[in-house]
Scaffold this active site. Structure first.
Site, PDB file in Angstrom:
ATOM      1  N   HIS A 162       0.875  -1.123  -0.049  1.00  0.00           N
ATOM      2  CA  HIS A 162      -0.031   0.008  -0.095  1.00  0.00           C
ATOM      3  C   HIS A 162       1.095   1.265  -0.044  1.00  0.00           C
ATOM      4  CE1 HIS A 162      -3.277  -2.656   1.888  1.00  0.00           C
ATOM      5  NE2 HIS A 162      -3.630  -2.695   0.668  1.00  0.00           N
ATOM      6  N   GLU A 172       1.333   4.095   2.824  1.00  0.00           N
ATOM      7  CA  GLU A 172       1.909   3.678   4.101  1.00  0.00           C
ATOM      8  C   GLU A 172       3.291   3.691   4.230  1.00  0.00           C
ATOM      9  OE1 GLU A 172      -0.150  -0.209   4.671  1.00  0.00           O
ATOM     10  OE2 GLU A 172      -2.271   0.648   4.375  1.00  0.00           O
ATOM     11  N   HIS A 224       2.835  -3.016   7.107  1.00  0.00           N
ATOM     12  CA  HIS A 224       2.022  -1.949   6.801  1.00  0.00           C
ATOM     13  C   HIS A 224       1.725  -0.512   7.776  1.00  0.00           C
ATOM     14  CE1 HIS A 224      -0.440  -4.227   3.664  1.00  0.00           C
ATOM     15  NE2 HIS A 224       0.356  -4.998   4.124  1.00  0.00           N
ATOM     16  N   GLU A 251       1.830  -4.154  11.716  1.00  0.00           N
ATOM     17  CA  GLU A 251       1.285  -2.686  11.249  1.00  0.00           C
ATOM     18  C   GLU A 251       1.873  -1.924  12.352  1.00  0.00           C
ATOM     19  OE1 GLU A 251      -1.044  -1.778   9.229  1.00  0.00           O
ATOM     20  OE2 GLU A 251      -2.413  -3.577   9.029  1.00  0.00           O
TER      21      GLU A 251
END
Length: 455
Positions: free
Chosen positions: A230, A233, A328, A401
């Site tokens: 992504h 990010e 991420h 994350e």
């Protein structure tokens, strides 16, 4: 240079309609409504026609106030979060209010104190705006969309000011970083091109291990790490760089890890999206992290290349693919944390919890309580879910994350905003946790000096 007079939009009209947004603003000067003279200082010039830039439209609401529209991801109007633009031709002590009016998400860390990043020509280090100058609210003038407004005072006329959602990390910066590593001629660092993106940008694959582990017929324990699927990010790239910097260092722990493991790292899975300033999608508007089940060689070539390699390693009897970690950044939660998979086998499920528990001991910003294990249908096409189903019971697949904003240290309630260095430190702590997982600590003292604390 584009010039346009603007009047304030009427309440309840369709000014938030993203169909009106094409590409990025290009040296766009905003003149007051009805102004006919020569442009002068204080007539702001907005620009986002640069790498990873994003600003699709500017409307002047009043002398001091501007509505700013994020350009949606290419070929996908659903995603509008990342912004990155410059402002110049300012007047000293000029005060403005910028309203970012078309976010595609309602939940946001702006509610919790997050603030945009800013830097300028004479102050090139990114810093966060003071949270007291930032407001996040539902706005009746913009179809009840959520709006993030921030007040700012320009203080140096000759400076160009840059504002961004988070610390940018561009494709070009990444390429320069890899080139600098190659020039060091380390015999345990290898860079290869695994494929190309739709726009012919490189998909880089790094291998970090002792050369002995790459001998013909040698048995390999592989840790596979990916990042930036992504593109907006950006913390993912800083964490990834922290992992790489630690693994190639002369730190005793890094030397032991290189002796025992093979690290395969694809740090930028979506180079086109990164270059274009997208938040979530590739050039063609695909969320690549939903296409692991059947990636197309022409529509999702970077994903296709990585999946092919992983399947090939999985089928090699001499290779044990032990870990897959996809990095991420998270737009609504604090700290670092992990997502893992759910298995019917309770013993396998418990084993999967070991690595995040160890990481929690090594990294003050990592939260085990926020770590969760799931099998939501909506996540079925992600790398973690697909590879968790493909690989056998000796492999562990995680999404790592990290918050776009801050972390809360255990036992306190104060949010500590992440810096570029703090993101990289999390990466270093991820790397050193493999030492604990494989119980290699006794070997460190044999390698060199006593172990240095990273915390």
């Amino acid at each position: 240079m584009a010039e346009r007079s603007q009047t304030a939009p009427e309440a309840g009209n369709d000014m938030g309609n993203d169909d009106a947004i094409g590409g990025n603003m290009s040296k766009y000067m905003v003149l007051p409504s009805g102004y006919c003279g020569q442009p002068k200082k204080g007539h702001l010039i907005f620009d986002a026609c640069f790498e990873s830039g994003n600003l699709g439209r500017v409307d002047q609401v009043s002398e001091f106030e501007y509505d700013l529209f994020i350009r949606p991801d290419t070929c996908n109007p659903r995603f509008r979060v990342w912004f990155n633009f410059t402002v110049e031709n300012v007047k000293e002590s000029q005060r403005v209010i910028f309203n970012i009016v078309n976010f595609s998400k309602t939940k946001s860390l702006y509610r919790d104190g997050m603030a945009p990043m800013v830097k300028s020509t004479s102050r090139p280090k990114w810093q966060r705006l003071p949270p007291k100058n930032v407001y996040y609210y539902r706005c009746p003038d913009h179809s009840k969309n959520y709006v993030m407004s921030f007040a700012f005072c320009f203080d140096r006329e000759e400076d160009i000011y840059q504002f961004a959602y988070c610390y940018p990390y561009t494709y070009t910066r990444f390429q320069h970083y890899l080139e600098s590593l190659q020039k060091r001629n380390m015999d345990y660092f290898f860079r290869e091109q695994l494929g190309q993106s739709v726009q012919q940008r490189q998909l880089d694959l790094l291998t970090i291990t002792s050369p002995d582990n790459l001998r013909e017929g040698a048995e390999k324990k592989v840790v596979f790490i990916t990042g930036r699927v992504h593109p907006g990010e950006t913390p993912s790239s800083f964490v990834c760089q922290g992992i790489i910097d630690f693994l190639i260092s002369q730190h005793p722990i890094a030397r032991v890890l290189r002796e025992h493991l093979v690290f395969k790292i694809a740090p930028m899975l979506n180079p086109d999206g990164v270059y274009l300033g997208n938040y979530r999608c590739s050039l063609m508007g695909f969320d690549l992290n939903r296409h692991w089940l059947d990636p197309s060689p022409w529509a999702h070539p970077t994903l296709h290349g990585v999946k092919q390699l992983i399947v090939q390693m999985y089928n090699d009897p001499k290779t044990s693919l032990e870990f897959y970690i996809d990095i991420h950044a998270h737009s609504t939660m604090m700290n670092g944390f992990m997502y893992g998979n759910i298995f019917e086998d309770e013993e396998r499920f418990q084993r999967q919890a070991v690595f995040p528990k160890l990481l929690c001991q090594n990294a003050e910003d990592f939260s085990y309580s926020s770590t969760s294990f799931n099998r939501d249908a909506v996540k079925a096409g992600t790398g973690r879910r697909f590879l968790g189903g493909l690989l056998d019971h000796t492999s562990y697949c995680y999404t790592l994350e990290v918050s776009f904003y801050s972390y809360i240290i255990g036992g306190t309630t104060a949010a500590v905003p992440y810096t570029e260095e703090a993101y990289m430190k999390l990466g270093r702590n991820v790397a050193r946790t493999f030492l604990d997982y494989y119980r290699l600590n006794p070997l460190v003292e044999k390698v060199a000096v006593p172990m240095l604390r990273l915390r």
